[in-house]
Design an enzyme around this catalytic site. Structure first.
Site, PDB file in Angstrom:
ATOM      1  N   THR A 187      -9.110  42.701  61.922  1.00  0.00           N
ATOM      2  CA  THR A 187      -8.495  41.523  61.305  1.00  0.00           C
ATOM      3  C   THR A 187      -7.850  41.882  59.974  1.00  0.00           C
ATOM      4  O   THR A 187      -6.774  41.381  59.639  1.00  0.00           O
ATOM      5  CB  THR A 187      -9.528  40.403  61.119  1.00  0.00           C
ATOM      6  OG1 THR A 187     -10.230  40.185  62.334  1.00  0.00           O
ATOM      7  CG2 THR A 187      -8.853  39.110  60.697  1.00  0.00           C
ATOM      8  N   ASP A 188      -8.496  42.746  59.211  1.00  0.00           N
ATOM      9  CA  ASP A 188      -7.893  43.227  57.963  1.00  0.00           C
ATOM     10  C   ASP A 188      -6.569  43.925  58.240  1.00  0.00           C
ATOM     11  O   ASP A 188      -5.566  43.694  57.549  1.00  0.00           O
ATOM     12  CB  ASP A 188      -8.840  44.197  57.261  1.00  0.00           C
ATOM     13  CG  ASP A 188      -9.820  43.504  56.331  1.00  0.00           C
ATOM     14  OD1 ASP A 188      -9.486  42.426  55.810  1.00  0.00           O
ATOM     15  OD2 ASP A 188     -10.912  44.043  56.109  1.00  0.00           O
ATOM     16  N   ILE A 189      -6.576  44.816  59.216  1.00  0.00           N
ATOM     17  CA  ILE A 189      -5.371  45.591  59.509  1.00  0.00           C
ATOM     18  C   ILE A 189      -4.250  44.682  60.004  1.00  0.00           C
ATOM     19  O   ILE A 189      -3.096  44.794  59.566  1.00  0.00           O
ATOM     20  CB  ILE A 189      -5.692  46.693  60.532  1.00  0.00           C
ATOM     21  CG1 ILE A 189      -6.611  47.738  59.888  1.00  0.00           C
ATOM     22  CG2 ILE A 189      -4.417  47.337  61.052  1.00  0.00           C
ATOM     23  CD1 ILE A 189      -7.192  48.730  60.861  1.00  0.00           C
ATOM     24  N   GLY A 192      -2.800  42.831  57.156  1.00  0.00           N
ATOM     25  CA  GLY A 192      -1.899  43.691  56.405  1.00  0.00           C
ATOM     26  C   GLY A 192      -0.536  43.801  57.059  1.00  0.00           C
ATOM     27  O   GLY A 192       0.505  43.792  56.383  1.00  0.00           O
TER      28      GLY A 192
END
Length: 411
Positions: A182-184, A187
């Site tokens: 989810t972070d990636i 981003g």
């Protein structure tokens, strides 16, 4: 535009973010040619500098204080250390924002206002500024003040409910993805939104704010699973490696391990059956069409498994590739970087690091013919470029920088 310039040459990014989602976006912009100034806390820097072992090794092979994790998302940046809790540090960051095109930050909603580093303050100083805020839950809504982390969002956003073995199977239970996906993804969305805002600015002359939430991204990326629910009213369940919409599309046992069989249409399925020596499975009324196979999945899969265990993984791959059936091994990370296709595409690379040795990195996957991705700067040491950036961007003298140092603005 010359071959030596990146697509985003001339764009300056002030990266106030840390850990993963924001730094991932800023690194992508840097790879595409933008100048990225990474602002870090004096003394400690980005949290991920300490997320080891393993740690970067210096020219003598001794471990440094920078974790390998930090390397994954901080290439093509210059690091400066500024204490934003000091008035002098706040003024310095405001001056840098006035000379920048983009600010990326992932502080808790509303917290930068007390430092004069929020969108309202900085856009008044620089109306052309594109300001991207990344938070767990966004700038609005009942959860806006909560802290958000990838693992938490994978659970709250539904991803873990469809990841893992089905109820009743060995090892059943919700499971997170093996990277902070989810972070990636956030981003990547952030980098897209920033470039869209820069394109809009070229027409209007105005910057704008971007509000990106990990939860929003997690829900948006449920893709077909979300559509399956919205159009059926039935919440998808965990299915292990099976696919909810096409069969066969999962892992299968072989004589020496496992392989992936990924048939995307009826023709590929029929070719598999012929290659496996069971053409009758393709003409069986229960299995002719994908809709039929979905309905009779519990009958078909055991039949296929009884056939796949008769050959090794390598034998199956050789056989099915000739037949035009998508298949492949389940590689370890070591297998991945030894794979001839991965090697041919140059996905492992190295750059000289300030610690005195080359550091291994994973290349950017974007291939552009006229404005290729650039690798200008290895992930920096903490505060490595503070003086150079203040001199280059703000035309500060050594005496000016020394004065800021004495005031505690630079740590």
């Amino acid at each position: 535009m010359t071959q030596a310039q990146g697509a985003l040459a001339g764009i300056r990014v002030l990266d106030l973010s840390r850990v993963l989602a924001g730094p991932w976006a800023a690194q992508l912009l840097g790879d595409l040619g933008a100048e990225v100034i990474k602002v870090e806390r004096p003394g400690s820097g980005d949290d991920t500098r300490t997320w080891g072992p393993p740690f970067v090794r210096d020219g003598q092979g001794a471990p440094t204080t920078d974790a390998a994790y930090y390397l994954c998302t901080n290439r093509n940046k210059r690091s400066i250390t500024v204490d934003m809790q000091t008035p002098a540090g706040q003024r310095l960051l405001q001056e840098l924002a006035q000379q920048s095109d983009v600010v990326v930050e992932n502080f808790k909603t509303g917290s930068l206002a007390s430092y004069g580093l929020d969108y309202a303050t900085l856009s008044a100083l620089n109306p052309r500024l594109v300001y991207c805020s990344i938070t767990g839950f966004g700038q609005t809504g009942p959860y806006a003040q909560r802290a958000g982390y990838d693992f938490l969002i994978q659970g709250m956003g539904g991803l873990m409910s469809i990841t893992g073995q089905p109820d009743g199977a060995p090892g059943a239970g919700p499971m997170k993805v093996g990277v902070a996906l989810t972070d990636i993804l956030t981003g990547l969305y952030a980098a897209n939104a920033i470039q869209a805002a820069l394109h809009a600015r070229a027409r209007t002359g105005r910057g704008q704010s971007i509000d990106l939430a990990l939860l929003d991204v997690g829900v948006a990326c449920l893709a077909n699973q979300a559509m399956n629910y919205l159009h059926s009213g039935q919440a998808p369940q965990r299915m292990g490696n099976a696919h909810p919409n096409t069969v066969p599309y999962q892992d299968f046992p072989t004589a020496d391990g496992h392989m992936i069989l990924a048939t995307g249409n009826d023709g590929q399925y029929a070719r598999f059956c012929a290659a496996a020596g069971h053409p009758e499975w393709a003409s069986d009324p229960r299995f002719v069409r994908n809709a039929d196979r979905l309905q009779h999945r519990e009958v078909l899969i055991p039949l296929l498994r009884s056939a796949t265990v008769q050959r090794t993984t390598a034998e199956w791959i050789a056989l099915l590739e000739k037949a035009g059936v998508p298949c492949g091994p389940i590689n370890t990370i070591a297998d991945v970087f030894a794979d001839p296709q991965v090697r041919a595409r140059g996905l492992q690379m190295a750059m000289p690091h300030a610690a005195g040795a080359e550091v291994a990195l994973v290349a950017n996957p974007i291939r552009m013919s006229d404005t290729p991705v650039q690798y200008r700067e290895a992930p920096p040491q903490l505060g490595q470029h503070t003086r150079a950036v203040l001199h280059d961007v703000l035309n500060m003298s050594e005496n000016d920088i020394d004065e800021l140092q004495q005031k505690g603005a630079l740590g």
